[in-house]
Design a protein around this motif. Structure first.
Motif, PDB file in Angstrom:
ATOM      1  N   CYS B   4       0.845  -1.196   0.000  1.00  0.00           N
ATOM      2  CA  CYS B   4       0.000   0.000   0.000  1.00  0.00           C
ATOM      3  C   CYS B   4       0.882   1.249   0.000  1.00  0.00           C
ATOM      4  CB  CYS B   4      -0.880   0.071   1.241  1.00  0.00           C
ATOM      5  SG  CYS B   4      -1.979  -1.326   1.476  1.00  0.00           S
ATOM      6  N   LEU B  34      -8.447  -1.072   1.617  1.00  0.00           N
ATOM      7  CA  LEU B  34      -8.634   0.377   1.635  1.00  0.00           C
ATOM      8  C   LEU B  34     -10.022   0.664   2.230  1.00  0.00           C
ATOM      9  CD1 LEU B  34      -7.857   3.259   0.811  1.00  0.00           C
ATOM     10  CD2 LEU B  34      -8.475   2.701  -1.523  1.00  0.00           C
ATOM     11  N   MET B  48      -5.515   2.226   5.235  1.00  0.00           N
ATOM     12  CA  MET B  48      -5.040   1.014   4.553  1.00  0.00           C
ATOM     13  C   MET B  48      -4.272   0.176   5.563  1.00  0.00           C
ATOM     14  SD  MET B  48      -3.838   2.538   0.860  1.00  0.00           S
ATOM     15  CE  MET B  48      -2.580   3.585   1.578  1.00  0.00           C
TER      16      MET B  48
END
Lengths: 248, 248
Positions: B4, B34, B48
């Protein structure tokens, strides 16, 4: 930290290593990590090391001692490069075991990893990665390279460029770009950089050897060109605007 | 594994995450990583997660529960985004402690890491990385991005392209390229990919959101173009031949 790359091309073997060693933030030193054992016309062996410097220095010293004292097994007598990989694995493991009970410092780690490559007369070139546990692997057919140390930052470019039939100038340049990306992202990998090419079946001393200091003219020009070219490569990519329009 | 990226631009915030989760080689699943908490006109928060899925799911569930039950502290009441970062750090730590004595499996690790970003009315946008230990960091001035999970393969391109004044389309495209390099080098990072842009000071729902499946037309064209452009960028580099001639 360290970063070393070994590549096995049809043409021959490429080795690239940085020279920075750190034992805590106030002790950054440079040490050659690329060692060579040569019997011209008979065998050529290259060894790179990553990990604990005491362990890898002890291993290299023992290899040299066994050679000098003509021990029952040594790098001049070995029949196969893979036997030398086994031998290095054992030397490393023995050295680590001496300190297995640990010292006063927490998190002490005596592990070292090795890339060994070369050729013995009558056999093909070989390339191995020797693990701290003593076992070893060789390259895969499709991706004929091995890395030790700080390997991840510089892997994508090798994945894209290096194939068995890549020519050695391209492979050496790619190793330098991979090294440069790593140095940029991790301050503990640094110059001088050593780069060596052994041409298969010559059994002669390296066909090409370069050593790059921090401000080496070629290294600076390569870095600048790569930075410009990557930006251009990036700017030429298809815009996301079409996706924004599609998904909203 | 997971990858991420969170980016804090002058324009706003960009978030990009993969969706692959693996709990051993025969159990590869996809989960959205997310999460969004939205009070239009008042606050927008994006979260995230990377690491242990049980821990991160428990943390998200507790955030939602505290919000629903109107707990003394919740994401709708918090005065600062940094307070929410502290709160997530504490929730994660509590969750990990439950399993600290370990299960039957060796090497069990309940740690999870988070990227939290967003904006609360009257304040600037904020972006934090929350460690498994519960503390957090924000972006640096020069390199305004944070990464969690499998971060190294995709870092060099972010280092080269992302600056605070980069426009959001460029930053989102760069995040996708970074994600693609990572997927190529590590099989445990994979599609679908989520990509979101929050425009600073709007306090509105995301200005742009895209989701890319494995064979998404744009993703395939981006991948092909990047591969071609990188090769061209590489082939246009100065040849090493001059150095060979110099050093030999």
């Amino acid at each position: 930290m360290t970063y070393c790359i070994g590549i096995r091309l049809k043409e021959g073997l490429v080795f690239c290593s940085d020279s920075r060693t750190n034992a805590g933030p106030d002790r950054v030193s440079t040490y050659g990590k690329l060692h060579r054992f040569s019997l011209p016309g008979e065998r050529q062996l290259m060894l790179m090391t990553a990990g604990n410097l005491a362990t890898s220095q002890a291993v290299v010293a023992q290899i040299e001692r066994d050679l000098r004292e003509d021990a029952s097994f040594n790098v001049a007598k070995a029949q196969y490069v893979s036997d030398i990989a086994d031998y290095i694995g054992k030397l490393g493991l023995n050295e680590q075991k001496k300190y297995a009970s640990g010292g006063p410092g927490a998190g002490f780690n005596a592990e070292a990893t090795y890339i060994l490559g070369g050729q013995i007369k009558g056999q093909p070139t070989e390339l191995y990665l020797v693990y701290p546990e003593g076992n070893h692997i060789t390259v895969s057919e499709q991706y004929p390279f091995l890395q030790i140390g700080e390997t991840k930052y510089g892997k994508p470019i090798l994945d894209r460029i290096i194939r068995p039939d890549t020519d050695h100038e391209t492979a050496m340049r790619c190793a330098l770009v991979s090294m440069d990306s790593t140095m940029r992202s991790n301050a503990t990998v640094g110059p001088p950089i050593e780069l060596l090419y052994y041409a298969a079946d010559t059994l002669a001393d390296p066909a090409e050897y370069c050593r790059f200091e921090e401000n080496d003219e070629y290294l600076v020009s390569l870095r600048r060109a790569w930075d410009d070219n990557i930006r251009r490569a990036f700017n030429d990519l298809p815009s996301l605007q079409a996706v924004f329009d599609r998904d909203l």
